[in-house]
Scaffold this motif. Sequence first.
Motif, PDB file in Angstrom:
ATOM      1  N   ARG A 148      -9.933   6.813   8.975  1.00  0.00           N
ATOM      2  CA  ARG A 148     -10.335   5.829   9.974  1.00  0.00           C
ATOM      3  C   ARG A 148     -11.803   6.014  10.374  1.00  0.00           C
TER       4      ARG A 148
ATOM      5  N   LEU B 209      -4.677   6.769   9.453  1.00  0.00           N
ATOM      6  CA  LEU B 209      -4.681   6.393   8.043  1.00  0.00           C
ATOM      7  C   LEU B 209      -4.775   7.607   7.128  1.00  0.00           C
TER       8      LEU B 209
ATOM      9  N   GLN C 222      -5.980   3.212   0.233  1.00  0.00           N
ATOM     10  CA  GLN C 222      -4.951   2.551   1.006  1.00  0.00           C
ATOM     11  C   GLN C 222      -5.522   2.037   2.326  1.00  0.00           C
ATOM     12  N   GLY C 223      -6.335   2.848   2.967  1.00  0.00           N
ATOM     13  CA  GLY C 223      -6.964   2.413   4.210  1.00  0.00           C
ATOM     14  C   GLY C 223      -7.856   1.210   3.981  1.00  0.00           C
TER      15      GLY C 223
ATOM     16  N   LEU D 237      -5.778  -1.929   3.503  1.00  0.00           N
ATOM     17  CA  LEU D 237      -5.275  -2.374   4.807  1.00  0.00           C
ATOM     18  C   LEU D 237      -6.377  -3.039   5.621  1.00  0.00           C
TER      19      LEU D 237
ATOM     20  N   THR E  73       0.829  -1.205   0.000  1.00  0.00           N
ATOM     21  CA  THR E  73       0.000   0.000   0.000  1.00  0.00           C
ATOM     22  C   THR E  73       0.861   1.251   0.000  1.00  0.00           C
TER      23      THR E  73
ATOM     24  N   TYR F 133       5.175   6.071   7.803  1.00  0.00           N
ATOM     25  CA  TYR F 133       3.920   5.458   7.365  1.00  0.00           C
ATOM     26  C   TYR F 133       3.550   4.292   8.287  1.00  0.00           C
TER      27      TYR F 133
ATOM     28  N   VAL G 188       0.273   3.891  10.636  1.00  0.00           N
ATOM     29  CA  VAL G 188      -0.671   2.775  10.539  1.00  0.00           C
ATOM     30  C   VAL G 188      -0.798   2.091  11.897  1.00  0.00           C
TER      31      VAL G 188
END
Lengths: 548, 282, 349
Positions: free
Chosen positions: C101, C90, C318-319, C322, C35, C81, C85
Motif C-alpha cells: 500500500r 495488501l 495483485q495490489g 486492485l 486477483t 484475503y 483488502v
Amino acid sequence: MSEPLLSVENLHVRFATRGGEVHAVRGVSLHLAAGETLGVVGESGSGKSVTAYAITHLLDRAGRIAEGRILFAGRDITRAGRHELRELRGAAISMVFQNPRAALNPIRRVGEQIGDALRAHTGLTRRAARERALELLEAVRIRDAAARLDAYPHELSGGMCQRVMIAMAIACAPRLLIADEPTTGLDVTTQKTVMDLLSGLIAERGMAMMLITHDLGLAAQYCRRVAVMEQGRVVEEGPTAALFRAPRHPYTRRLVAASPTRHSTVADLVGEAPAPAAPPPAPRRGQGPLLEVQGLRRSFGRVLAVDDVSFRLAPGESLGLVGESGSGKTTLSRMICRLLDASAGRILFDGEDIGAIPASRFHRAPQRRDIQIVFQDPNDSLNPRFTAFQAIAHPLRRLEGMGEGPALRARVEAAARRCGLPLDLLARFPHQLSGGQKARVGIARAIATRPRLLVLDEPTAALDVSVQAVVLKLLDDLRRQDGMAYLFVSHDLNVVRMMCERTIVLRLGRIEEEGPSDALFAAPRSAYARELLDAIPHFAPERREATA
Amino acid sequence: MSASTLRHAGYVLRGNPVTALAAAGALALLFVAVFADWLAPHDPVASNVANALRPPSAAHWAGTDQLGRDILSRLIHAARIDLAIAFAAVSLSFLLGAVIGAVCGYLGGMTDRVVGRVVDVLMAFPLFVLAMALVAALGNHVQNIVIATAFINLPFYIRFARAEVNVRRNLGWVEAARASGEPHLSLVLRFLLPNVLPAMAVQISLNLGWAILNAAGLSFIGLGITPPTPEWGIMVAEGARFITAGHWWLVAFPGLALMLSVLCFNLLGDGLRDILDPRMRT
Amino acid sequence: MSEARAQGPLRRAARRVGIRLLSALPALFGVLVFTFILMRVLPGDPAVFFAAGAAGGQAEIEMVRQQMGLDRPLPEQLLRYLWDVARGELGMSMTTGQPVRTDLLERLPASLELTFAALLLALGLALPLGVLAALRPGSPVDHLVRFLCTLGVCVPTFVSGLLLVYVFYYLLAWAPDPTGRLDVFAATPPGITGFLLVDFALVRDWEGWRAAAAQIVLPASTMALFVLAPLARMTRASMLAVLGSEFIRTARSLGLSGRRVVLVYALRNALIPVLTISGIVFSTMLGANVLVEKVFSWPGVASYALDALLASDYAPVQGFVLLMAAIFVAVNLLVDLLYGVADPRASVA
C-alpha cells in the motif's frame, strides 16, 4: 394572382450519387399566392420533397439546383447567399418536417428551442423569448404549456412534438410555411388534430402553406389547389375539387382510383373485376370455427398490451383488426401466428389449443404450415442473403421437407406465378427488387405451403398507393380462389373495410367494437370507432358532405 | 454466390486502390511468415559480436543488433510467430464470441442481460493489465499469450454479435424464417450469423492488428516469448537500451514491421466492409 | 412528468451513481476473486521464494507458509484475503521490503499525472481536429485527420516513445534525459499533492516546474498519440452523424446562425458519444502506462508492478490490479455522472 408570393420556374435538381447523377426534379413550375394553400402530392421518388428542400436551400451536399428560378415575393432567391438565406429562413419561409421527434434537438428543452427560433430573427432577451415561447405553446394548444416549456422532446408524444415544431415554424410570423409530410407516422386521430391546428393557424395569420404529402385525402381536405407530381415533373395542377372530380392526366387518374375511399372496392382501385371465386371450401360437418381466441392477454412488464381479447374466425373468412399505435394489434397477430407467447388465454385452431404449444417450439408443430404470415415492411421481411427463389422455397423445405429438385422448383414457380411475380426475378436478391416485387415475394413465401390461415400484418403500409392497390387486389383474388382465412391487421380503416367481411376495432389492448364491416363502417356504435372514421381525410368532397 | 462475391471483390478492389494495396500487403506478410526459412538471408539467432551494432548496409539491409545478428532475418522470422499468435488468438475469440453473442442476442432475457453487463465491465477494464495478469497467472508461455489475447478480444465479439443480432431478431425475415419452421439454433447460425459476418469481418481485421500489438507489447515487457527467439516486441525491447546512443535501426525496423502489418489489417478491415455488403453490389 | 422534473437533475444523477455503484460491486468482487486466484495459481511457491532468500530449509519454508496462512483451506484464505483488502492491507513487497500500500500510494501520483497530462493533450488535439474534419468533409484537414487516425492506431506506444526519444533527445537534444520524472540532481518540491507540476506551481518554483514539464512532455505525448486516433475518429464520426441529422436541418430551416447551429446544436450532441468512449480511452491509457513507464523509466505504479511481476513478487501485482480496478470503477462512475448531466434522455434503468 397578380404577384405570387412564391414562384418556382422550370426547376431542375440533380444529385451526385455513386451510380452517377440522378435527375430528381425535372422542370417543376409552381406558383403560390399570399395566403394560399397548395398541396403537392406524389408517390415516393416523385421529387416533391426535393422541390421543397430546394426552395429553402436545405438539400444535402450531393444535391444542387441545376436550372430554373425560385422567386420569393418578387426576389430571386435561386442563388441566395448564406446571409440572405439566414434572413429568409424562419422569418419569411419556415418548414415543418416529417418525424417530429427526430426534428427536435433531443438534449435541449423545447422552450429553449422555440427561443432559439425567436432570437435568430429578433433582438429578444432570453426572458422575453421565454415568455413569447409560452404564448406560442399556448397558440398550438399544448396543455399545461408552462410546464412543457422545460420538457425535453423525448418526454412529449409525437403529436406534441409536432405542435412544438409548428410553434417554432410560426414563431417569427413567416409568410410561407412548407409542411413536408407533417403527419406521416402519426395516428389518424392525431393527424386530424395536428392538421386542423395547422390550417387554423395558417388561416388566422394569413400565411400561405405548401403541403407536401403522399395522401390525396390530406391534400384535398386542407388545400385549395393541388399539384400532382410524378418522376420529377408536375403532371397536373388545379383547384382541388375540380382536379379530383375530373382528373385529366392518366397518372392522376390512376392515383385517384388507387386511393381507397369510404366507398371504393378493391376492384375500383385497379379498375379490374375481381377474380371469380372458387367454390367455397366444403363445410366440414360438425366442425366449428377455424380459429377461436378466448380471453387472450399479453403483458410486457407492467404494460398490458393485449387485454382479454376473444373472437372467432370461420374457414375462408376475412377478419380485420384495426387500431392505432398501442392498440395491441401487432402483439395479437404475433400471438396468433405463434411467434409470441400469450400471458393468458387460449388459441384454438381447428379445435386444438395451439396456444398451449410454446412459441419457441411451434416451428415443429404440424399446424405451422397452416398458419403463415405476411409482414409489414417488404424491405426487411426478406433475408438479404436469400434470392427470391430461396425465400419462397424456404418454408417448403422446412415444413414439407422438400429437397432440391424439379418438384421444389415447380412449387416455388407456382407460388410466384400466383402472386404475379415474373419468374426471371426469382434469381434476384431483395436489393435488386422493387418494393412491390418484394411484397409479392413475401406473399408468395407465405402461401407456398398452402396455409389455411394467413395473418397479414399491415401488408401494404410501407407501399405507395398505386402499388398498394395492386397488392390488395392480389390478396383479395388469392383469398377468393384459395379459400384461405385472413386475419388482416391494419391502421387504415378503408383498406380493412374493402378487404374484410368482419372488423374488430382495438383500443389499448381491448376490443372496442366488432361487427360486419359494412355495418360497422356505415354506422359505428362506439364513440371511438366514430372518431377514427371521422378523422380519415377524404378527397371526395361531395360525398363527405353527404355522409356528414 | 461465391463467383459473384469474387466479381464484386474485383470490382471493389479496382475502385479502392488502398484496399487492394492493403490486401496485397497482408498477403505478402503471410507469404513472408510462411516462407521465412527460405527468405531470410541469415540465421536469425547466429550472433557475431565482432559485427555488432552496425547500421544498415548492403550486407545487412536492416543493420545488426547488439550481438551482431542480422536484423532483417530476425524480422522475417518474427513475422511468423507474431502472425501465428494473432491469428490463433483472433480465431479463438471470434468463434467463441460470435456464437455466445449471437445466441445471447437472439434469446434475450436474463442470461443476455447478465452477459451484456459482464461484457461491458470487461471492455471498460484496462485490458492490457488484464492480459498481463492472465499471462502472469497462467505462466510465461506462448500459448498463454494466445489465451490472454483471445480473452481480452472476446468481449468485443460478444458485444458486437449480440448487438447486431439483437437489432435483427425481430425483423420480418427472421420472424418469417421462424414461421417457415426454422429451428432456433440453425436460425442463429445459418440466418443471423451470415448477415452479421460482414460487419464482423471488419472487427476481425481490426482485431488482428490489435492482437499483434498486444502480443508484441507483452513480450516487450518481458512476458511470453523469451530471447533469443526473434519477435518484434522483444527486438524493440532489446534495442531500447541503445536508442539514447543513436542506434535507431534496432528499434525503427521492428517498429516499422509492427506498424505496417497493423496498418495492412486495419485498411483491409475497412475495405472488407465494402466487399462483403451485398447491398453495395449493383 | 412534472414530478420527474421537480426531482431535478442532481437527484437523478445521484440515483444513477448510486445504482451504478451497486452494479459495480459484482465487478469489483470479480476482480478480487480474480486477483486471489491469480495469487494462488501463480507459478512458484511464495513461501519457497521468501524462505530461500534466507537460504532456509524445509522447516523454514513451512514456517513461512504458516505465517502467510497458506496452509489453511482456500475459502478461509479467500475470506482472510477479502478482509485484508477491505482494510487496505495488501501485503508486503518482497523486492522493496515495504507494505504494498505504501509503495503504491507513493507511486500513484506519478502515474496519474502522466495519464491526465496525456488525456488533456489528446483531447485538446482530437476534439478540434475531429470537429474541423467533420465540418469540411473531403478537405485537406479531413484527409489529414483520417490519415492520422489510421496511422495512430498502428504505432505501438513503445515504438513511438523510443522514436520520440531518438529524435528529440539524441538528434535534436531538445528533451532532457528520458529517465524518471525529474533530473536526479534537481530539487524535488514538497510533497503536497504528489503531482510535480501542481506542487511546483503551488510553491511558485517555476524553474522546477519547467524541468518537470520537460520530463513529462515526451511520455505524455507518446501516450496522447496512442489515444488521439480513437478520440479524433469518434469525434469526427459523431459530429458527421449529428450534422446530418434532422434536428440540424430544423435549426437551419429556422434561420439560426451557422455558429449557433454548430456550437449549440451539433457540438453538444456530438460530444455525448465522445464522452462515453473517453472512459474506455482512459482505461486503455492505464494499460498503456505499463509500456510507457517502462520506456521512460517512469516511477509509477505500473513499472513497479511490472518489476515485481518479473521478480515473481506477486503481492504488488495483485495490489496493482486492485488499484486499477478501483480507478476504473471511479472513472466509469464519473463518466456516468457526466453523461447523465449531458444527456437528459439517460434514464436510471
